[in-house]
Design a protein around this motif. Structure first.
Motif, PDB file in Angstrom:
ATOM      1  N   GLY A   1       0.843  -1.185   0.000  1.00 11.88           N
ATOM      2  CA  GLY A   1       0.000   0.000   0.000  1.00 11.88           C
ATOM      3  C   GLY A   1       0.876   1.230   0.000  1.00 11.88           C
ATOM      4  N   PRO A   2       0.328   2.396  -0.374  1.00 16.28           N
ATOM      5  CA  PRO A   2       1.139   3.606  -0.536  1.00 16.28           C
ATOM      6  C   PRO A   2       1.669   4.183   0.775  1.00 16.28           C
ATOM      7  N   TYR A   3       1.154   3.716   1.927  1.00 12.57           N
ATOM      8  CA  TYR A   3       1.641   4.177   3.228  1.00 12.57           C
ATOM      9  C   TYR A   3       2.092   2.981   4.088  1.00 12.57           C
ATOM     10  N   SER A   4       2.610   1.991   3.440  1.00 19.20           N
ATOM     11  CA  SER A   4       3.008   0.745   4.101  1.00 19.20           C
ATOM     12  C   SER A   4       3.837   1.011   5.366  1.00 19.20           C
ATOM     13  N   ARG A   5       3.565   0.219   6.430  1.00 17.28           N
ATOM     14  CA  ARG A   5       4.252   0.441   7.704  1.00 17.28           C
ATOM     15  C   ARG A   5       4.661  -0.896   8.335  1.00 17.28           C
ATOM     16  N   VAL A   6       5.966  -1.037   8.594  1.00 18.20           N
ATOM     17  CA  VAL A   6       6.513  -2.200   9.292  1.00 18.20           C
ATOM     18  C   VAL A   6       7.598  -1.704  10.237  1.00 18.20           C
ATOM     19  N   ILE A   7       7.545  -2.157  11.481  1.00 17.95           N
ATOM     20  CA  ILE A   7       8.535  -1.787  12.487  1.00 17.95           C
ATOM     21  C   ILE A   7       9.152  -3.065  13.048  1.00 17.95           C
ATOM     22  N   ILE A   8      10.466  -3.146  13.010  1.00 18.24           N
ATOM     23  CA  ILE A   8      11.173  -4.309  13.549  1.00 18.24           C
ATOM     24  C   ILE A   8      12.015  -3.825  14.726  1.00 18.24           C
ATOM     25  N   TYR A   9      11.722  -4.344  15.898  1.00 25.00           N
ATOM     26  CA  TYR A   9      12.250  -3.793  17.145  1.00 25.00           C
ATOM     27  C   TYR A   9      12.957  -4.871  17.958  1.00 25.00           C
ATOM     28  N   ARG A  10      14.216  -4.597  18.260  1.00 25.47           N
ATOM     29  CA  ARG A  10      15.000  -5.474  19.126  1.00 25.47           C
ATOM     30  C   ARG A  10      14.871  -6.947  18.722  1.00 25.47           C
ATOM     31  N   SER A  11      15.072  -7.196  17.457  1.00 25.85           N
ATOM     32  CA  SER A  11      14.956  -8.542  16.901  1.00 25.85           C
ATOM     33  C   SER A  11      16.301  -9.001  16.359  1.00 25.85           C
ATOM     34  N   VAL A  12      16.389 -10.293  16.083  1.00 23.58           N
ATOM     35  CA  VAL A  12      17.600 -10.893  15.535  1.00 23.58           C
ATOM     36  C   VAL A  12      17.406 -11.106  14.042  1.00 23.58           C
ATOM     37  N   LEU A  13      18.289 -10.499  13.238  1.00 28.75           N
ATOM     38  CA  LEU A  13      18.211 -10.617  11.784  1.00 28.75           C
ATOM     39  C   LEU A  13      19.433 -11.383  11.294  1.00 28.75           C
ATOM     40  N   SER A  14      19.217 -12.541  10.684  1.00 32.19           N
ATOM     41  CA  SER A  14      20.343 -13.328  10.186  1.00 32.19           C
ATOM     42  C   SER A  14      20.821 -12.769   8.858  1.00 32.19           C
ATOM     43  N   ASP A  15      21.852 -13.404   8.281  1.00 33.04           N
ATOM     44  CA  ASP A  15      22.459 -12.885   7.056  1.00 33.04           C
ATOM     45  C   ASP A  15      21.613 -13.107   5.812  1.00 33.04           C
ATOM     46  N   LEU A  16      20.406 -13.609   5.946  1.00 34.51           N
ATOM     47  CA  LEU A  16      19.539 -13.773   4.782  1.00 34.51           C
ATOM     48  C   LEU A  16      18.970 -12.436   4.299  1.00 34.51           C
ATOM     49  N   ILE A  17      19.076 -11.380   5.112  1.00 39.34           N
ATOM     50  CA  ILE A  17      18.496 -10.090   4.749  1.00 39.34           C
ATOM     51  C   ILE A  17      19.356  -9.390   3.703  1.00 39.34           C
ATOM     52  N   ILE A  18      18.742  -9.018   2.572  1.00 37.48           N
ATOM     53  CA  ILE A  18      19.422  -8.244   1.534  1.00 37.48           C
ATOM     54  C   ILE A  18      19.781  -6.871   2.095  1.00 37.48           C
ATOM     55  N   PRO A  19      20.996  -6.360   1.799  1.00 34.48           N
ATOM     56  CA  PRO A  19      21.430  -5.086   2.402  1.00 34.48           C
ATOM     57  C   PRO A  19      20.428  -3.939   2.236  1.00 34.48           C
ATOM     58  N   ALA A  20      19.763  -3.829   1.073  1.00 33.48           N
ATOM     59  CA  ALA A  20      18.811  -2.729   0.864  1.00 33.48           C
ATOM     60  C   ALA A  20      17.628  -2.816   1.813  1.00 33.48           C
ATOM     61  N   GLY A  21      17.240  -4.011   2.178  1.00 32.00           N
ATOM     62  CA  GLY A  21      16.227  -4.220   3.199  1.00 32.00           C
ATOM     63  C   GLY A  21      14.787  -4.125   2.759  1.00 32.00           C
ATOM     64  N   TRP A  22      14.444  -3.103   1.966  1.00 32.68           N
ATOM     65  CA  TRP A  22      13.046  -2.805   1.675  1.00 32.68           C
ATOM     66  C   TRP A  22      12.872  -2.485   0.202  1.00 32.68           C
ATOM     67  N   ASP A  23      11.647  -2.716  -0.318  1.00 33.78           N
ATOM     68  CA  ASP A  23      11.354  -2.530  -1.739  1.00 33.78           C
ATOM     69  C   ASP A  23      10.049  -1.727  -1.866  1.00 33.78           C
TER      70      ASP A  23
END
Length: 340
Positions: free
Chosen positions: A256-278
């Motif tokens: 959606g045009p105002y998409s909202r996601v918050i990731i707080y104090r979580s563990v992110l493994s190396d599967l995450i692409i550096p850019a993070g968001w699309d």
């Protein structure tokens, strides 16, 4: 999935025509309690051998908590809780022992193994699975990944404790309303947590399986959140979660045009692409999004390569979302017949 906007809009209109369900009745001293228990057991030792038949037995417009206890086993059926049956507590033995499973795909709106429409629904210790096309069948030398929903949640004030959600694309359709997921396991490869819910995911494990089932795909997407205006309260908040799996993935793309996601104090493994968001279909509208990462650790938590339009929130702003009051200002979670 992008073809669903019209369907969801019509469904929201239909839902708005139904009066909001009142809170379920409480017991003595205003403590939530279960009025009665229905037993589901495949061996014939319960009241019903089917989860759906147990739901069907509950009267319309029920206003007392009714527990459906589901004995260990794999229940191969599509299960729907209709909008006129609130106040249902689905209780499994454990998410590894009690499973509701189906393998279906036609269109996204019809494929869900489990669909919940009313307000005031709670589940604990159950896995919901849609194993359609897992692993993808080879067609013309390719393994196409297609939407196949494990669970879709429409009603307000719905909570899931220690449940599992298994699919590959569009696993969990967090459609609308305030939802709380605690200690849950959610797996998939593409848009596998999507919708316009106003939800907190706390201490959940989010597991990417794209590398396992469809390694030819260069990357996947974990979330696709569909907030549609600056006044829309919806958003996905991941609090103290763990992001694991195989393959590479974006944390999310804009549904959606105002998409909202918050990731707080979580563990992110190396599967995450550096850019993070699309931005997906909302290129040049990126500064309307709210994508936040705060206090995360792990090999994928380095934000130096993230898209430049990630949001930074002050502590007071962040607390508006990571505190339970984001979804629970009226105290509905304390009124559930179950706590973590």
């Amino acid at each position: 999935m992008q073809c669903l906007f019209a369907f969801v809009f019509i469904l929201l209109l239909l839902h708005s025509g139904v009066s909001e369900a009142s809170d379920c009745e409480s017991g003595a001293e205003n403590q939530p309690k279960v009025a009665r228990t229905i037993w589901v057991d495949q061996s014939g030792k319960g009241d019903f051998s089917s989860v759906q038949k147990a739901i069907d037995s509950i009267p319309s417009n029920n206003n007392q908590w009714i527990r459906i206890h589901i004995s260990p086993g794999t229940y191969r059926e599509k299960v729907t809780i209709p909008i006129d049956k609130p106040c249902i507590f689905l209780e499994g033995t454990h998410s590894k022992l009690t499973t509701i499973e189906w393998n279906d795909h036609n269109v996204t709106s019809d494929s869900a193994t489990f669909s919940s429409y009313p307000d005031n629904i709670v589940a604990r210790g159950i896995s919901f699975k849609n194993f359609y096309n897992i692993p993808p069948a080879v067609v013309d030398g390719k393994n196409p990944v297609v939407p196949a929903v494990a669970a879709r949640i429409y009603g307000d004030k719905s909570a899931f404790y220690f449940c599992g959600f298994f699919g590959l694309q569009d696993t969990l359709w967090d459609v609308e309303g305030r939802h709380y997921f605690y200690g849950c396991y959610i797996e998939g490869g593409i848009d596998f947590i999507f919708g316009s819910g106003q939800s907190i995911y706390e201490r959940c494990q989010v597991n990417l399986t794209l590398g396992k089932y469809a390694p030819e795909y260069p990357y996947g997407y974990i979330t696709a959140q569909g907030r549609n205006s600056s006044y829309d309260p919806s958003g996905f908040v991941f609090k103290s979660c763990e992001f694991t799996g195989s393959g590479k993935t974006y944390l999310g793309r804009a549904y959606g045009p105002y998409s909202r996601v918050i990731i707080y104090r979580s563990v992110l493994s190396d599967l995450i692409i550096p850019a993070g968001w699309d931005a997906w279909y909302y290129v040049h509208q990126e500064y309307n999004f709210m994508y936040v990462e705060h206090g995360c650790i792990g090999a994928g938590a380095d934000t130096s390569g993230r898209v430049p339009w990630m949001t930074k929130l002050r502590t007071a702003q962040l607390n508006e979302f990571v505190n339970l009051s984001y979804i629970d200002k009226d105290g509905w979670i304390d009124k559930l017949p179950i706590q973590p």
